[in-house]
Design a protein around this motif. Structure first.
Motif, PDB file in Angstrom:
ATOM      1  N   ARG A 151       1.321   0.173  13.564  1.00  0.00           N
ATOM      2  CA  ARG A 151       0.853   0.047  12.177  1.00  0.00           C
ATOM      3  C   ARG A 151      -0.454  -0.736  12.172  1.00  0.00           C
ATOM      4  O   ARG A 151      -0.489  -1.911  12.492  1.00  0.00           O
ATOM      5  CB  ARG A 151       1.897  -0.631  11.302  1.00  0.00           C
ATOM      6  CG  ARG A 151       1.460  -0.744   9.843  1.00  0.00           C
ATOM      7  CD  ARG A 151       2.617  -1.003   8.920  1.00  0.00           C
ATOM      8  NE  ARG A 151       3.581   0.101   8.937  1.00  0.00           N
ATOM      9  CZ  ARG A 151       4.689   0.125   8.200  1.00  0.00           C
ATOM     10  NH1 ARG A 151       4.965  -0.881   7.379  1.00  0.00           N
ATOM     11  NH2 ARG A 151       5.515   1.150   8.287  1.00  0.00           N
ATOM     12  N   GLN A 152      -1.507  -0.076  11.766  1.00  0.00           N
ATOM     13  CA  GLN A 152      -2.855  -0.622  11.865  1.00  0.00           C
ATOM     14  C   GLN A 152      -3.692  -0.135  10.695  1.00  0.00           C
ATOM     15  O   GLN A 152      -3.282   0.725   9.926  1.00  0.00           O
ATOM     16  CB  GLN A 152      -3.499  -0.160  13.173  1.00  0.00           C
ATOM     17  CG  GLN A 152      -3.558   1.355  13.305  1.00  0.00           C
ATOM     18  CD  GLN A 152      -3.931   1.829  14.680  1.00  0.00           C
ATOM     19  OE1 GLN A 152      -5.074   1.670  15.084  1.00  0.00           O
ATOM     20  NE2 GLN A 152      -2.960   2.407  15.401  1.00  0.00           N
ATOM     21  N   ARG A 153      -4.882  -0.686  10.578  1.00  0.00           N
ATOM     22  CA  ARG A 153      -5.839  -0.203   9.587  1.00  0.00           C
ATOM     23  C   ARG A 153      -6.929   0.585  10.286  1.00  0.00           C
ATOM     24  O   ARG A 153      -7.625   0.076  11.163  1.00  0.00           O
ATOM     25  CB  ARG A 153      -6.445  -1.356   8.795  1.00  0.00           C
ATOM     26  CG  ARG A 153      -7.529  -0.873   7.840  1.00  0.00           C
ATOM     27  CD  ARG A 153      -7.755  -1.785   6.666  1.00  0.00           C
ATOM     28  NE  ARG A 153      -8.810  -1.258   5.809  1.00  0.00           N
ATOM     29  CZ  ARG A 153      -8.661  -0.281   4.934  1.00  0.00           C
ATOM     30  NH1 ARG A 153      -7.482   0.281   4.800  1.00  0.00           N
ATOM     31  NH2 ARG A 153      -9.665   0.136   4.199  1.00  0.00           N
ATOM     32  N   LEU A 154      -7.092   1.841   9.897  1.00  0.00           N
ATOM     33  CA  LEU A 154      -8.151   2.707  10.402  1.00  0.00           C
ATOM     34  C   LEU A 154      -9.152   2.898   9.265  1.00  0.00           C
ATOM     35  O   LEU A 154      -8.918   3.686   8.347  1.00  0.00           O
ATOM     36  CB  LEU A 154      -7.591   4.052  10.859  1.00  0.00           C
ATOM     37  CG  LEU A 154      -6.576   4.004  12.008  1.00  0.00           C
ATOM     38  CD1 LEU A 154      -5.997   5.381  12.275  1.00  0.00           C
ATOM     39  CD2 LEU A 154      -7.230   3.450  13.265  1.00  0.00           C
ATOM     40  N   ASN A 206     -14.156   9.855   2.749  1.00  0.00           N
ATOM     41  CA  ASN A 206     -14.069   9.931   4.210  1.00  0.00           C
ATOM     42  C   ASN A 206     -12.889   9.151   4.766  1.00  0.00           C
ATOM     43  O   ASN A 206     -12.492   9.364   5.920  1.00  0.00           O
ATOM     44  CB  ASN A 206     -15.339   9.384   4.863  1.00  0.00           C
ATOM     45  CG  ASN A 206     -16.479  10.381   4.902  1.00  0.00           C
ATOM     46  OD1 ASN A 206     -17.508  10.125   5.489  1.00  0.00           O
ATOM     47  ND2 ASN A 206     -16.333  11.522   4.258  1.00  0.00           N
ATOM     48  N   ASP A 207     -12.320   8.245   3.993  1.00  0.00           N
ATOM     49  CA  ASP A 207     -11.262   7.359   4.498  1.00  0.00           C
ATOM     50  C   ASP A 207      -9.918   8.082   4.415  1.00  0.00           C
ATOM     51  O   ASP A 207      -9.150   7.916   3.463  1.00  0.00           O
ATOM     52  CB  ASP A 207     -11.232   6.061   3.702  1.00  0.00           C
ATOM     53  CG  ASP A 207     -10.570   4.945   4.473  1.00  0.00           C
ATOM     54  OD1 ASP A 207      -9.895   5.227   5.477  1.00  0.00           O
ATOM     55  OD2 ASP A 207     -10.731   3.767   4.090  1.00  0.00           O
ATOM     56  N   LEU A 208      -9.621   8.887   5.420  1.00  0.00           N
ATOM     57  CA  LEU A 208      -8.440   9.738   5.407  1.00  0.00           C
ATOM     58  C   LEU A 208      -7.152   8.972   5.657  1.00  0.00           C
ATOM     59  O   LEU A 208      -6.064   9.436   5.311  1.00  0.00           O
ATOM     60  CB  LEU A 208      -8.588  10.840   6.461  1.00  0.00           C
ATOM     61  CG  LEU A 208      -9.838  11.721   6.361  1.00  0.00           C
ATOM     62  CD1 LEU A 208      -9.842  12.757   7.483  1.00  0.00           C
ATOM     63  CD2 LEU A 208      -9.948  12.394   5.000  1.00  0.00           C
ATOM     64  N   PHE A 209      -7.239   7.783   6.276  1.00  0.00           N
ATOM     65  CA  PHE A 209      -6.033   7.086   6.709  1.00  0.00           C
ATOM     66  C   PHE A 209      -5.652   5.910   5.821  1.00  0.00           C
ATOM     67  O   PHE A 209      -4.465   5.670   5.606  1.00  0.00           O
ATOM     68  CB  PHE A 209      -6.222   6.576   8.147  1.00  0.00           C
ATOM     69  CG  PHE A 209      -6.364   7.667   9.162  1.00  0.00           C
ATOM     70  CD1 PHE A 209      -5.247   8.262   9.719  1.00  0.00           C
ATOM     71  CD2 PHE A 209      -7.619   8.124   9.551  1.00  0.00           C
ATOM     72  CE1 PHE A 209      -5.367   9.287  10.646  1.00  0.00           C
ATOM     73  CE2 PHE A 209      -7.755   9.131  10.484  1.00  0.00           C
ATOM     74  CZ  PHE A 209      -6.633   9.723  11.026  1.00  0.00           C
ATOM     75  N   ASN A 210      -6.617   5.161   5.333  1.00  0.00           N
ATOM     76  CA  ASN A 210      -6.308   3.888   4.676  1.00  0.00           C
ATOM     77  C   ASN A 210      -7.080   3.693   3.380  1.00  0.00           C
ATOM     78  O   ASN A 210      -7.716   2.658   3.169  1.00  0.00           O
ATOM     79  CB  ASN A 210      -6.602   2.707   5.613  1.00  0.00           C
ATOM     80  CG  ASN A 210      -5.613   2.607   6.740  1.00  0.00           C
ATOM     81  OD1 ASN A 210      -5.987   2.560   7.898  1.00  0.00           O
ATOM     82  ND2 ASN A 210      -4.339   2.572   6.417  1.00  0.00           N
ATOM     83  N   ASN A 211      -7.066   4.665   2.498  1.00  0.00           N
ATOM     84  CA  ASN A 211      -7.722   4.458   1.223  1.00  0.00           C
ATOM     85  C   ASN A 211      -7.029   3.343   0.446  1.00  0.00           C
ATOM     86  O   ASN A 211      -5.852   3.038   0.681  1.00  0.00           O
ATOM     87  CB  ASN A 211      -7.736   5.750   0.414  1.00  0.00           C
ATOM     88  CG  ASN A 211      -9.158   6.198   0.111  1.00  0.00           C
ATOM     89  OD1 ASN A 211      -9.883   5.477  -0.575  1.00  0.00           O
ATOM     90  ND2 ASN A 211      -9.546   7.345   0.620  1.00  0.00           N
ATOM     91  N   PHE A 212      -7.736   2.743  -0.493  1.00  0.00           N
ATOM     92  CA  PHE A 212      -7.218   1.566  -1.190  1.00  0.00           C
ATOM     93  C   PHE A 212      -7.602   1.625  -2.659  1.00  0.00           C
ATOM     94  O   PHE A 212      -8.515   2.351  -3.065  1.00  0.00           O
ATOM     95  CB  PHE A 212      -7.773   0.282  -0.563  1.00  0.00           C
ATOM     96  CG  PHE A 212      -9.251   0.091  -0.805  1.00  0.00           C
ATOM     97  CD1 PHE A 212      -9.698  -0.724  -1.827  1.00  0.00           C
ATOM     98  CD2 PHE A 212     -10.178   0.736  -0.013  1.00  0.00           C
ATOM     99  CE1 PHE A 212     -11.053  -0.885  -2.064  1.00  0.00           C
ATOM    100  CE2 PHE A 212     -11.538   0.577  -0.234  1.00  0.00           C
ATOM    101  CZ  PHE A 212     -11.981  -0.237  -1.263  1.00  0.00           C
TER     102      PHE A 212
END
Length: 415
Positions: A168-171, A182-188
């Motif tokens: 579990r990480q931030r990409l 572009n932030d496919l993994f970790n949008n906020f």
């Protein structure tokens, strides 16, 4: 936030504790806050022993926060008080050559109106939106709810130009500030200001760097089904004064291609991202869409810093509960509660210890306007105080929220 609890979100991470103004509830919240402040100043008085830490022990840091919130209706006839006590601990352990382990735990104590008035809140917090369930509730009653989540736990391997991480990480694939196609993994969610670290995801990541600004990265996010997974690659390089990135891959039920950049036009920073999403199912019979954002930032000689950003949200779909994208991480192909968005923000350092900021968010096609003034004060080296408001206006928001005027105060001790 109490007024955001009616959205279709299984895991709203923003300010979920509130209390109506009854004597019993104010007394309970006051007692909890008083106990927290006593502990806060006790820890603040303790000397740091970081330099004396044995080399075999992990590097440990974290913070304790007291976040209070007043939610007020436009007529001032309804006032709610919200409160969260939040503790975070971060551990980094370099236990062998080339290897590193990161493990972070966040725990929050929520009390008040939402805990007392929203059925099923415990089940909401017990669910983890990631592949592995690393979220649990210690207790839930009419006084409070205590929730913990491991939002970082990953193993890293570094060897020359190679980097690999698993867990579990931030990409972070973002180049822009508020919205990131572009932030496919970790949008906020931008309004979730109290979660500075932002969400993590259960993923495997491999990266090769052949210069300080050039790399190729391939990552996969685990999902319970193909439509919940993400498998994508990114190429980053430098061209003149610009950092450029190209992305592509499988994003949930879409094929996506995109690009992003960050550089300068004269003395002003210029950033942007564009992504195209095309449904995988019935590929040749269905149409895709583009989501794009671009922005500028500029620092004046007197220290005033300005930022701006505009959004074209090509994947916008009107929902029964449209506030979900304001309070929880949105999908990369549907970033806002409108087809268009704009953001303008200015910040200024009033003194070495005090800074002020004023931001505005809204839409060109829907009646949405949000004002976000704030003041941050550095009380001591490790103790910060924040005053912040989120004033939600416009027909779209006023029809959905009973108390749209939000006033926050936060005390944060870092160790």
């Amino acid at each position: 936030m109490e007024q955001y609890q009616n959205i279709d979100s299984p895991k709203s991470t923003v300010f979920n504790c509130s209390v109506s103004f009854s004597a019993r509830h104010v007394k309970n919240c006051g007692a909890i806050s008083a106990a927290f402040l006593i502990l806060l100043f006790f820890f603040a008085a303790q000397p740091s022993n970081a330099q004396n830490r044995p080399s075999w022990r992990p590097d440990i840091s974290g913070y304790i926060k007291e976040l209070g919130q007043l939610s007020v209706s436009n007529s001032f006839g309804t006032i709610h008080y919200d409160n969260i006590i939040h503790h975070r601990i971060e551990n980094t352990w370099s236990f062998a050559d080339h290897w590193e382990l990161e493990a972070d735990l966040r725990t929050r104590l929520l009390s008040g109106f939402t805990v007392n008035n929203r059925p099923g809140l415990k089940q909401v917090y017990e669910r983890d939106s990631n592949y592995f369930d690393l979220s649990w509730v210690w207790f839930s009653n009419d006084i409070g709810l205590m929730h913990s989540q491991i939002d970082r736990v990953y193993l890293s391997y570094f060897n020359g130009p190679w980097e690999a991480t698993a867990g579990r990480q931030r990409l972070n694939w973002s180049r822009t500030f508020v919205w990131s196609p572009n932030d496919l993994f970790n949008n906020f969610a931008y309004l979730d200001f109290d979660y500075e670290e932002r969400p993590g995801t259960d993923a495997i990541n491999l990266q090769y760097n052949w210069s300080y600004a050039s790399s190729i990265q391939v990552a996969g996010q685990l999902g319970h089904s193909w439509n919940e997974s993400v498998i994508a690659g990114m190429l980053r390089t430098n061209w003149g004064t610009y950092d450029i990135q190209l992305i592509g891959g499988h994003y949930q039920n879409n094929i996506t291609l995109g690009t992003g950049w960050a550089g300068y036009l004269g003395d002003a920073g210029f950033k942007g991202e564009v992504s195209y999403f095309h449904p995988e199912r019935n590929f040749f019979d269905r149409r895709g869409h583009i989501t794009a954002t671009t922005g500028f930032d500029y620092m004046f000689s007197n220290g005033l810093y300005l930022q701006s950003e505009i959004l074209y949200n090509g994947g916008y779909q009107k929902r029964v509960a449209p506030l979900a994208n304001l309070t929880q991480p949105p999908s990369a192909d549907n970033l806002f509660i409108a087809k268009t968005g704009f953001f303008v923000d200015g910040s200024y350092e009033i003194s070495p210890l005090v800074s002020g900021q004023l931001g505005f968010m809204g839409s060109f096609d829907r009646s949405i306007f949000i004002a976000i003034p704030q003041v941050s004060i550095s009380v001591t080296e490790n103790l910060d105080f924040l005053l912040l408001s989120q004033l939600l206006k416009g027909t779209t928001l006023n029809q959905s929220i009973e108390t749209p005027n939000l006033f926050f105060f936060r005390l944060k001790y870092s160790y």
